[in-house]
Every structure is written in structure tokens, then in C-alpha cells.
Scaffold this motif. Structure first.
Motif, PDB file in Angstrom:
ATOM      1  N   THR A  35       0.914  -1.192   0.007  1.00 49.63           N
ATOM      2  CA  THR A  35      -0.003  -0.168  -0.028  1.00 49.63           C
ATOM      3  C   THR A  35       0.869   1.389  -0.001  1.00 49.63           C
ATOM      4  O   THR A  35       0.802   2.188  -0.757  1.00 49.63           O
ATOM      5  CB  THR A  35      -1.050  -0.125   1.194  1.00 49.63           C
ATOM      6  OG1 THR A  35      -1.775  -1.142   1.284  1.00 49.63           O
ATOM      7  CG2 THR A  35      -1.796   1.383   1.237  1.00 49.63           C
ATOM      8  N   ALA A  36       1.756   1.298   0.887  1.00 55.83           N
ATOM      9  CA  ALA A  36       2.814   2.399   0.936  1.00 55.83           C
ATOM     10  C   ALA A  36       3.389   2.644  -0.527  1.00 55.83           C
ATOM     11  O   ALA A  36       3.890   3.818  -0.919  1.00 55.83           O
ATOM     12  CB  ALA A  36       3.771   2.388   2.155  1.00 55.83           C
ATOM     13  N   LEU A  37       4.075   1.561  -0.891  1.00 55.91           N
ATOM     14  CA  LEU A  37       4.871   1.741  -1.955  1.00 55.91           C
ATOM     15  C   LEU A  37       3.936   2.092  -3.437  1.00 55.91           C
ATOM     16  O   LEU A  37       4.458   2.957  -4.052  1.00 55.91           O
ATOM     17  CB  LEU A  37       5.338   0.405  -2.517  1.00 55.91           C
ATOM     18  CG  LEU A  37       6.506   0.211  -3.716  1.00 55.91           C
ATOM     19  CD1 LEU A  37       7.515   1.242  -3.873  1.00 55.91           C
ATOM     20  CD2 LEU A  37       6.997  -1.139  -3.993  1.00 55.91           C
ATOM     21  N   ALA A 164      11.791  -7.535   6.581  1.00 54.71           N
ATOM     22  CA  ALA A 164      10.763  -6.979   6.890  1.00 54.71           C
ATOM     23  C   ALA A 164      10.381  -6.276   7.978  1.00 54.71           C
ATOM     24  O   ALA A 164       9.550  -5.534   8.450  1.00 54.71           O
ATOM     25  CB  ALA A 164       9.749  -8.237   6.798  1.00 54.71           C
ATOM     26  N   GLU A 165      11.532  -6.389   8.748  1.00 52.69           N
ATOM     27  CA  GLU A 165      11.723  -5.872  10.314  1.00 52.69           C
ATOM     28  C   GLU A 165      12.130  -4.240  10.094  1.00 52.69           C
ATOM     29  O   GLU A 165      12.005  -3.661  11.072  1.00 52.69           O
ATOM     30  CB  GLU A 165      12.356  -6.530  11.291  1.00 52.69           C
ATOM     31  CG  GLU A 165      11.967  -7.916  11.340  1.00 52.69           C
ATOM     32  CD  GLU A 165      12.572  -8.877  12.422  1.00 52.69           C
ATOM     33  OE1 GLU A 165      12.787  -8.283  13.535  1.00 52.69           O
ATOM     34  OE2 GLU A 165      12.658  -9.959  12.329  1.00 52.69           O
ATOM     35  N   ALA A 169       8.882   2.851   5.781  1.00 50.57           N
ATOM     36  CA  ALA A 169       9.325   4.111   4.860  1.00 50.57           C
ATOM     37  C   ALA A 169      10.631   3.804   4.482  1.00 50.57           C
ATOM     38  O   ALA A 169      10.970   4.228   3.257  1.00 50.57           O
ATOM     39  CB  ALA A 169       9.522   5.232   5.713  1.00 50.57           C
ATOM     40  N   GLU A 170      11.414   3.039   5.087  1.00 46.35           N
ATOM     41  CA  GLU A 170      12.975   2.576   4.843  1.00 46.35           C
ATOM     42  C   GLU A 170      12.667   1.470   3.606  1.00 46.35           C
ATOM     43  O   GLU A 170      13.389   1.603   2.635  1.00 46.35           O
ATOM     44  CB  GLU A 170      13.515   2.126   6.006  1.00 46.35           C
ATOM     45  CG  GLU A 170      15.158   1.955   5.903  1.00 46.35           C
ATOM     46  CD  GLU A 170      16.018   1.360   6.891  1.00 46.35           C
ATOM     47  OE1 GLU A 170      16.978   0.397   6.572  1.00 46.35           O
ATOM     48  OE2 GLU A 170      15.559   2.064   7.975  1.00 46.35           O
ATOM     49  N   ILE A 171      11.790   0.467   3.808  1.00 46.12           N
ATOM     50  CA  ILE A 171      11.623  -0.554   2.821  1.00 46.12           C
ATOM     51  C   ILE A 171      11.100   0.240   1.488  1.00 46.12           C
ATOM     52  O   ILE A 171      11.715  -0.082   0.343  1.00 46.12           O
ATOM     53  CB  ILE A 171      10.467  -1.445   3.380  1.00 46.12           C
ATOM     54  CG1 ILE A 171      11.200  -2.343   4.518  1.00 46.12           C
ATOM     55  CG2 ILE A 171      10.071  -2.431   2.023  1.00 46.12           C
ATOM     56  CD1 ILE A 171      10.038  -3.144   5.161  1.00 46.12           C
TER      57      ILE A 171
END
Length: 188
Positions: A35-37, A164-165, A169-171
Motif C-alpha cells: 500500500t505504501a509503495l 521485513a523488520e 518508509a525505509e523499505i
């Protein structure tokens, strides 16, 4: 492939729609990251869980893992949704476990340029996350079967592996950088 920007820029002849699958075992955060991407890239978001046929959902809810045959139609549906978004000039980010190479091959058959963002997570963390979820059909009892089925993406699969941890925002930032680097590489 365009990474970011607004819809008006999509009409530019240099723009090629983005096709991304955020993948990994249950509980790794595919939906949250996807969703964020999608929002960051200004493309359509496709929730793979919503494309499972009712029989698959009922089976998983009973703690029965899906077979390759049961995943076939679901993967076809995800691939068709991604392809339709690309054909429509929207671009797409789909959340789909895509655990095995043959599953990713099926998605590539629908949309050859698809990139994969693999969210790596430990079995312990996945079990904890799934146990905390409410209202989802996938029980924590199926986490181990997901790890048994998992085949890590190969170097030839246009995939980024990331923990995944890390914060979402960093991913997303790493995924955008990966996609931009793929855009600048010559096509073969």
C-alpha cells in the motif's frame, strides 16, 4: 518504468508503467508495504488476498495449506490484475506471497517486466505478527508451511530482498531506489 511522479506525467511517451509484486510469507507486511509503495509510486494497489477464491480462503482458515494446484487460479488472477493495470497505463503494486519460483514465473508470464520486493522475516517474528492479527483468514498455524514452500528469489529474478523488520518508509525508499536502478539498466 517511471518511479514516482503524478498522473499527468504518465501521458509522457517516455513513461512505462511500473509492475511490482511485494512478496513473502504470511505476516511479513506485504499489504502494509505494498500500500505504501503504491502510494509512493502513484500506481494502483492490488491486494492479492482479496483475489483468493472462497474455497482457498476456507481451506486456509481451517489451517490447511494450499497446494500448487489450488494456487494456480489465484496466481492467474493476480497476474491478470497487474497486466490490466499496466495495459491501462496505471502501473501496479500487488501484494502476493509468490513463495515459489514457479509462482513468480506464472506472474512473469502475465507481465514479463514485473519486479519483486521480497520481505525477509524470521519464522518467529512471522508467527508473532500473524498471532496478533485480527479478522484475517490466515492462522499462525500455517506460518511454518509457508517457510517450507518458500524459495528465495534468484539473482536472475529482478528482485530486491530486504528485511521485513525495517520501518515501512525505509523499505519503500529501498524499493524505489531498486526500481530506479532497474529503469536505468539497458533492456536485453
Amino acid at each position: 518504468m517511471k518511479v514516482g511522479g503524478d498522473r499527468a506525467q504518465q501521458k509522457d511517451s517516455a513513461w512505462t508503467a511500473t509492475a511490482v509484486v511485494v512478496m513473502g510469507v504470511t505476516g511479513c507486511g506485504k499489504s502494509a508495504v505494498g500500500t505504501a509503495l503504491a502510494k509512493a509510486l502513484n500506481v494502483r494497489y492490488i491486494e492479492g488476498d482479496k483475489l483468493h477464491p472462497p474455497e482457498n480462503v476456507a481451506r486456509m482458515a481451517r489451517s490447511e495449506p494450499l497446494t500448487d494446484a489450488l494456487r494456480e487460479g489465484w496466481l492467474q488472477a493476480v497476474g491478470e490484475q497487474v497486466h490490466a493495470a499496466i495495459e491501462g497505463g496505471e502501473g501496479a503494486v500487488a501484494a502476493c506471497s509468490a513463495l515459489k519460483r514457479i509462482y513468480r514465473d506464472k506472474l512473469r508470464a502475465s507481465e514479463p517486466g514485473v519486479a519483486f520486493i521480497y520481505l525477509a522475516i524470521s519464522p518467529e517474528t512471522a508467527r508473532k505478527r500473524v498471532a496478533r492479527r485480527r479478522g484475517h483468514f490466515m492462522p499462525a498455524s500455517l506460518v511454518d508451511s509457508q517457510f517450507e514452500a518458500l524459495e528465495l528469489p534468484g539473482a536472475d529474478e529482478n528482485a530486491l530482498s530486504i528485511s521485513a523488520e525495517k520501518p515501512i518508509a525505509e523499505i519503500v525508499q529501498a524499493a524505489r531506489a531498486f526500481l530506479a536502478s532497474r529503469q536505468s539498466q539497458p533492456t536485453q
